[in-house]
Enzyme design. Sequence first.
Site, PDB file in Angstrom:
ATOM      1  N   LYS A 167       0.822  -1.211   0.000  1.00 41.08           N
ATOM      2  CA  LYS A 167       0.000   0.000   0.000  1.00 41.08           C
ATOM      3  C   LYS A 167       0.861   1.269   0.000  1.00 41.08           C
ATOM      4  CE  LYS A 167      -3.904  -2.359   0.416  1.00 41.08           C
ATOM      5  NZ  LYS A 167      -3.386  -3.718   0.532  1.00 41.08           N
ATOM      6  N   GLU A 251      -3.292   5.721   7.943  1.00 37.70           N
ATOM      7  CA  GLU A 251      -3.849   6.830   7.178  1.00 37.70           C
ATOM      8  C   GLU A 251      -4.817   7.599   8.054  1.00 37.70           C
ATOM      9  OE1 GLU A 251      -4.105   5.207   2.555  1.00 37.70           O
ATOM     10  OE2 GLU A 251      -5.908   5.344   3.778  1.00 37.70           O
ATOM     11  N   HIS A 286     -15.057  -2.986   7.748  1.00 40.31           N
ATOM     12  CA  HIS A 286     -14.297  -2.622   6.553  1.00 40.31           C
ATOM     13  C   HIS A 286     -14.306  -3.720   5.507  1.00 40.31           C
ATOM     14  CE1 HIS A 286     -13.014   0.658   9.044  1.00 40.31           C
ATOM     15  NE2 HIS A 286     -12.533  -0.194   9.913  1.00 40.31           N
ATOM     16  N   GLU A 326      -9.229   1.741  -6.059  1.00 40.67           N
ATOM     17  CA  GLU A 326     -10.243   2.083  -5.073  1.00 40.67           C
ATOM     18  C   GLU A 326     -10.081   3.533  -4.614  1.00 40.67           C
ATOM     19  OE1 GLU A 326     -10.871  -0.743  -2.026  1.00 40.67           O
ATOM     20  OE2 GLU A 326     -10.878  -2.447  -3.385  1.00 40.67           O
ATOM     21  N   GLU A 339      -6.085   2.587  -2.748  1.00 43.31           N
ATOM     22  CA  GLU A 339      -5.254   1.426  -3.058  1.00 43.31           C
ATOM     23  C   GLU A 339      -5.623   0.872  -4.426  1.00 43.31           C
ATOM     24  OE1 GLU A 339      -5.927  -1.663  -0.235  1.00 43.31           O
ATOM     25  OE2 GLU A 339      -8.082  -1.726  -0.549  1.00 43.31           O
ATOM     26  N   ASN A 341      -6.058  -2.962  -6.015  1.00 48.92           N
ATOM     27  CA  ASN A 341      -6.084  -4.409  -5.792  1.00 48.92           C
ATOM     28  C   ASN A 341      -5.630  -5.074  -7.082  1.00 48.92           C
ATOM     29  OD1 ASN A 341      -7.132  -4.900  -3.044  1.00 48.92           O
ATOM     30  ND2 ASN A 341      -8.861  -3.705  -3.807  1.00 48.92           N
ATOM     31  N   GLU A 347     -16.135  -8.972  -5.958  1.00 54.43           N
ATOM     32  CA  GLU A 347     -17.329  -8.356  -6.541  1.00 54.43           C
ATOM     33  C   GLU A 347     -17.225  -8.140  -8.043  1.00 54.43           C
ATOM     34  OE1 GLU A 347     -14.767  -5.143  -4.609  1.00 54.43           O
ATOM     35  OE2 GLU A 347     -15.410  -7.195  -4.188  1.00 54.43           O
ATOM     36  N   ARG A 392     -23.065 -10.695  -0.467  1.00 51.82           N
ATOM     37  CA  ARG A 392     -22.192 -11.751   0.025  1.00 51.82           C
ATOM     38  C   ARG A 392     -22.897 -12.461   1.168  1.00 51.82           C
ATOM     39  NH1 ARG A 392     -15.990  -9.430   0.107  1.00 51.82           N
ATOM     40  NH2 ARG A 392     -16.172  -8.005  -1.651  1.00 51.82           N
ATOM     41  N   ARG A 589     -59.287 -32.041  30.570  1.00 52.31           N
ATOM     42  CA  ARG A 589     -58.324 -31.683  31.617  1.00 52.31           C
ATOM     43  C   ARG A 589     -58.270 -32.707  32.751  1.00 52.31           C
ATOM     44  NH1 ARG A 589     -56.548 -29.854  36.207  1.00 52.31           N
ATOM     45  NH2 ARG A 589     -58.571 -30.154  37.211  1.00 52.31           N
ATOM     46  N   ASP A 590     -59.224 -32.629  33.682  1.00 47.43           N
ATOM     47  CA  ASP A 590     -59.094 -33.409  34.913  1.00 47.43           C
ATOM     48  C   ASP A 590     -59.144 -34.907  34.655  1.00 47.43           C
ATOM     49  OD1 ASP A 590     -58.647 -33.697  37.577  1.00 47.43           O
ATOM     50  OD2 ASP A 590     -60.678 -33.189  38.227  1.00 47.43           O
ATOM     51  N   HIS A 592     -57.892 -36.641  32.070  1.00 52.02           N
ATOM     52  CA  HIS A 592     -56.573 -37.190  31.692  1.00 52.02           C
ATOM     53  C   HIS A 592     -55.513 -36.867  32.730  1.00 52.02           C
ATOM     54  CE1 HIS A 592     -54.478 -33.548  30.095  1.00 52.02           C
ATOM     55  NE2 HIS A 592     -55.658 -33.171  29.636  1.00 52.02           N
ATOM     56  N   GLN A 593     -55.741 -35.843  33.560  1.00 48.83           N
ATOM     57  CA  GLN A 593     -54.828 -35.626  34.684  1.00 48.83           C
ATOM     58  C   GLN A 593     -54.908 -36.816  35.635  1.00 48.83           C
ATOM     59  OE1 GLN A 593     -54.957 -31.810  36.680  1.00 48.83           O
ATOM     60  NE2 GLN A 593     -54.311 -32.705  38.615  1.00 48.83           N
ATOM     61  N   ARG A 662     -55.956 -21.886  41.470  1.00 50.38           N
ATOM     62  CA  ARG A 662     -55.628 -22.177  42.866  1.00 50.38           C
ATOM     63  C   ARG A 662     -55.587 -20.908  43.716  1.00 50.38           C
ATOM     64  NH1 ARG A 662     -50.961 -25.771  40.427  1.00 50.38           N
ATOM     65  NH2 ARG A 662     -52.058 -27.752  40.145  1.00 50.38           N
ATOM     66  N   ASP A 696     -59.014 -22.957  47.299  1.00 49.46           N
ATOM     67  CA  ASP A 696     -57.791 -22.957  48.084  1.00 49.46           C
ATOM     68  C   ASP A 696     -57.687 -24.313  48.750  1.00 49.46           C
ATOM     69  OD1 ASP A 696     -55.484 -21.410  49.457  1.00 49.46           O
ATOM     70  OD2 ASP A 696     -56.564 -22.363  51.124  1.00 49.46           O
ATOM     71  N   LYS A 759     -66.305 -28.862  45.525  1.00 45.61           N
ATOM     72  CA  LYS A 759     -65.190 -29.550  44.840  1.00 45.61           C
ATOM     73  C   LYS A 759     -64.770 -30.752  45.685  1.00 45.61           C
ATOM     74  CE  LYS A 759     -60.437 -28.725  43.275  1.00 45.61           C
ATOM     75  NZ  LYS A 759     -60.539 -29.575  42.092  1.00 45.61           N
ATOM     76  N   HIS A 789     -68.486 -31.152  41.746  1.00 46.39           N
ATOM     77  CA  HIS A 789     -67.368 -31.878  41.129  1.00 46.39           C
ATOM     78  C   HIS A 789     -66.982 -33.028  42.043  1.00 46.39           C
ATOM     79  CE1 HIS A 789     -63.319 -32.503  39.354  1.00 46.39           C
ATOM     80  NE2 HIS A 789     -62.919 -32.623  40.608  1.00 46.39           N
ATOM     81  N   HIS A 791     -64.776 -37.219  42.053  1.00 45.70           N
ATOM     82  CA  HIS A 791     -63.990 -38.270  41.396  1.00 45.70           C
ATOM     83  C   HIS A 791     -64.654 -39.605  41.689  1.00 45.70           C
ATOM     84  CE1 HIS A 791     -60.323 -35.936  40.173  1.00 45.70           C
ATOM     85  NE2 HIS A 791     -60.892 -35.089  41.018  1.00 45.70           N
ATOM     86  N   THR A 926     -54.412 -30.188  45.788  1.00 45.41           N
ATOM     87  CA  THR A 926     -53.117 -29.560  45.504  1.00 45.41           C
ATOM     88  C   THR A 926     -53.112 -28.100  45.985  1.00 45.41           C
ATOM     89  OG1 THR A 926     -52.970 -30.929  43.520  1.00 45.41           O
ATOM     90  CG2 THR A 926     -51.434 -29.076  43.686  1.00 45.41           C
TER      91      THR A 926
END
Length: 1196
Positions: A167, A251, A286, A326, A339, A341, A347, A392, A589-590, A592-593, A662, A696, A759, A789, A791, A926
């Site tokens: 350079k 420079e 750069h 350049e 410079e 090249n 490019e 690029r 829900r309940d 399959h829980q 809850r 609760d 419940k 509710h 079981h 729970t």
Amino acid sequence: MLRLQARVSSLHHVASTSMARATWATSPSGGCLSRTLPDVQARLQSTEVKPIQKLMVANRGEIAIRVFRACTEMHIQTVAIYSEQDVNQMHRQKADESYLIGKGLPPVAAYLNIPEIISIAQENGVDAIHPGYGFLSERSDFAKACQDAGIRFIGPSPEVVYKMGDKVEARQAAISAGVQVVPGTDGPVESAEAAVEFCKQHGLPVIFKAAFGGGGRGMRVVKTMDEVVENYNRAYSEALSAFGNGALFLEKFIERPRHIEVQMLGDRTGEVVHLFERDCSVQRRHQKVVEIAPAPQFDQSMRDKMNADAVKLAKHVGYENAGTTEFLLDKNGQYYFIEVNARLQVEHTVTEQVTGVDLVQSQIRIAEGRTLKELGLTQDKIQLNGCAIQCRMTTEDPARNFQPDTGRIDAEGMGIRLDSASAFAGAVITPYYDSLLVKIIAQARDHPSACAKMLRALREFRIRGVKTNIPFLLNVLQNETFLNGSVDTYFIDENPGLFHFAPSQNRAQKLLYYMGSVMVNGPSTPLGTTIAPSEVMPTVPHTPTSKFRCLLRDPPAGFRDVLKKEGPEAFAKKVREHKGLLLTDTTFRDAHQSLLATRVRTYDLKRIAPFLAHNFSPLFSTENWGGATFDVTLRFLHECPWERLRELRQLIPNIPFQMLLRGANAVGYTNYPDNVVYKFCDLAVKNGMDIFRIFDSLNYLPNIIVGMEATGNAGGVIEAAISYTGDVSDPSKKKYNLDYYVKLAGELVKAGTHILCIKDMAGLLKPRAATLLIQTLKDKYPDVPIHVHTHDTSGAGVAAMLAAAQAGADVVDVAVDSMSGLTSQPSMGAVVASVEKSELDTGLNLDKVSQYSAYWEQARNLYGPFECTTTMKSGNADIYKNEIPGGQYTNLQFQAFSLGLAEQFEEIKKMYSVANMLLGDLPKVTPSSKVVGDMAQFMVQNKLTAELVHEKAAELSFPSSVVEYFQGYLGEPPGGYPEPLRTQVLKGAEKIEGRPGASLPPLNFDTIKDTLVQKYGTHITEEDVMSAALYPKVMDDYLDFYNKFGPVEKLDTRTFLVGPKIASETEVNLEKGKNISIKTLAVGDLSPSGTREVFFELNGQLRSVRIQDQEAQKEMHIHPKAVTNVLGSVGAPMPGTVIDIKVKEGDTVEKGQKLLVLSAMKMEMVVSAPMAGTVKLVAVTKDMKLEGDDLLVEIE
């Protein structure tokens, strides 16, 4: 520096002995180059056209392939060289012959080995070498070595390469030619100290540049004095690594310039033409990212002047072959030479597109001795045609400051013109070379049109396995400043929006990775039994939306229509006025829980949801959310619970949704600040929830009221629940008698509940007790709907619910037949049939119930690994003695098996009752049920009786859940804590008086969001923040899993749980209108690195993923990875090599202090301490090669 001076001296000696061939001179201060007239005439007389027969490319990657293609069109044989690291790279396959170079040398050094390159060329009849760009392309000693070996160098003469490659020499040549230059040093900077002196004398900013190379390597801008020494060292090291010479010059740094370069061609006659200019202002570090030809918004007079100066300089130095001059163009219209090249540029493609000139073939023809005129390349014939853009594409991650990425490309896409070598499926991207993956070139009539074409091309790419800069390029091409063509080199720095990336979904490839991982390493969620999932896909009964899609219609109106039109109070009134028994379906829900460990996936719920909407509109509600389902979906099913809620809401618009809340614990297992509960309820309503069953575990009224108020504020229906325990029909049981429930119900009605719920979570409500309790409550509160509710653990659930209905209950909970019984809810079909054509008729069609049940009977077989019937074969009336809640009953069985207590389960059940009485006879739901269960198992394991617990309480280490209960973290139990046991268990630990959450400060949601965004990107939603507030670690794990494996909820359940079978085909619906087809082909053998390659066909195209075999890894030495989200666990920000370590174990470091230096793809990166602390571990050594995220240092 002495080595540099010695090198310069040797070059001077070469020059003095070569004057007969070409008169050129240098001086230590940088002389100018000129040719004598006799010398030019001699060259003209002695040169004749000598066609090239066999050409070697002393390079790799896409530029090597570019040259090979040009040679093939010219019928020239081609030779490739490759390093050991490039043995599988495409460029060696594209050549006619290929030879290993630099065995045993480092990756870059292999391509810098001049003697071996020349030797291979001579041994194999090569008569020309093209250097490409980078590596040796600007090394005059390489050009000279070719010349001395009688091999043509495709480029300028060695003398010109030296002058232009240095350079400093090029700068002196420009001054001599009358071209304006940037103020700077006359020669290389001898040391960091000399650089400091220059900066003191000339001021800042300045820029270091490599004297013997370009491409941004060895280039650093310095804006403050304290940066000079560090940047000198880094730039010197980079230049030395990239070009074999670390010489730098300085420079003055021109601020806000445009970077314009002019393409030139020169021949042996001294004739030079320009092929117009390129704008290369879009740069990072750069290094050019996007190039445009011609430069947009460029004044024609300025263009003519700059092109003329480029030609003038080239003629002045006797330039031959292709090269680029350049310039920097400042904001005042002044331009400066920076410079030349002396090689082909990356490019060059855009110039080829707009001029129609093949620059590589022109280079070769000129090297053969042809003139520009003979090639038809006179200035008047070179015309511009439209505009071209080159992007690029690199394997750099723009979201991580463009850190280079390595890996294996799993897929690639098509573009317009692609110049590449590694953009193919299966290509391995190593850390040893430049990160350029492919060059994409788009051409159109003008700049905006070319941008549009490029944008389209980039969007077509599908590159998986490595990160690329495509997201960044897409942003550049949509930026208004760029589209207007008025960018300068500050463009990237001043547009931070370029770094705001829409997250790449990459869904298909991530799902392949998940499927491969399960095949190699087993299920991602623990399986509870040895029963395999069924291979039969459940059959969905016919609905108007599943078969005749042209006849889509809305489902019938349901109670949700009343709720949405008239509000919660009017909804409750309509429920109370309704004639007949209303049902809540708990299947989603309940049920399959209780039966399947809460493992039913959204995939199977969504398939049956339309049938439910169209055939079960008389339902009061479907219970489908909250409780344990919230954290299980995140923790084990790797799904978003909020997404489940939204998707089901869309499919079932007419039936109210119900969830379990809850109280002050929301859907968690601990206390939260009140603002968390309020925000949760608000988001739940916004996402589709309607009815909140609020309870609760201890019936602690203050906790329930928090949930009621939060629900009311959110606009939901308040269903306050009393957790039932004991037996109100047994006069001997005094604690939980009828008065207790009536009084508690009165408090809930007074607090504003819309619906009152009993419940019965353990299934203790006998038919006679149900009649007594419901009649009493109905008489006391005639205007309040009552919901029951239970079981079915005892087997008396249907009888109890019928008794409750006859006593005046408005709603009862049921589960569809195939998901009912045992610890689940009573049978829907049994209840429907029992009251059919009576005043309690449910309005449901028994045939539809049977079809619904048939689906779930098949679906249940998919969840064999979680099936409760492996341990529980029937209901059991001993529930009236032990009072174990339904959902907990099966969980306790699984726990007993896993703890080796399977034979003692009967004892655990009996001990559950004993533990309950020790703790004060609690309502068991729970999380209070967990306290009792933990206590029971603790007593069985330690062979304790109630008497021994009292005797040894002061010395026993109780389960943490028991200690926290006695501290008051669950609230106050009915009747208070048992003493002196409480005092003995706590051993002086803190006691909480009153409502636990009342003293907690509000949670800062913004802080949580900022943390999530920092970890996972900007796509974080309010719902994500809430999930993190409730379950921080679980949410982190979920997001990490999702980022790695994608939307696994889209896979069918068998594939999700145990992976696909070989030769099986899977259809995956990613979203509406986007389906993918996956065929599983094979699993490969174990590789030396401990991975297995799993092969698939994705939409008919071969894909493969490499999976680390975790079992094999235990027997292999694998470098540890940094721990995600642990600040002191410092990982490699990019793959690469450790070149310097600045700390040792035991050192104290400050935040930001330099720890070590990595090098990858010719780029160096300093890794700094993310926190202050002490270095606990240095996990690497100098010269160690690393992968991304490998552990570097641990700080504590």
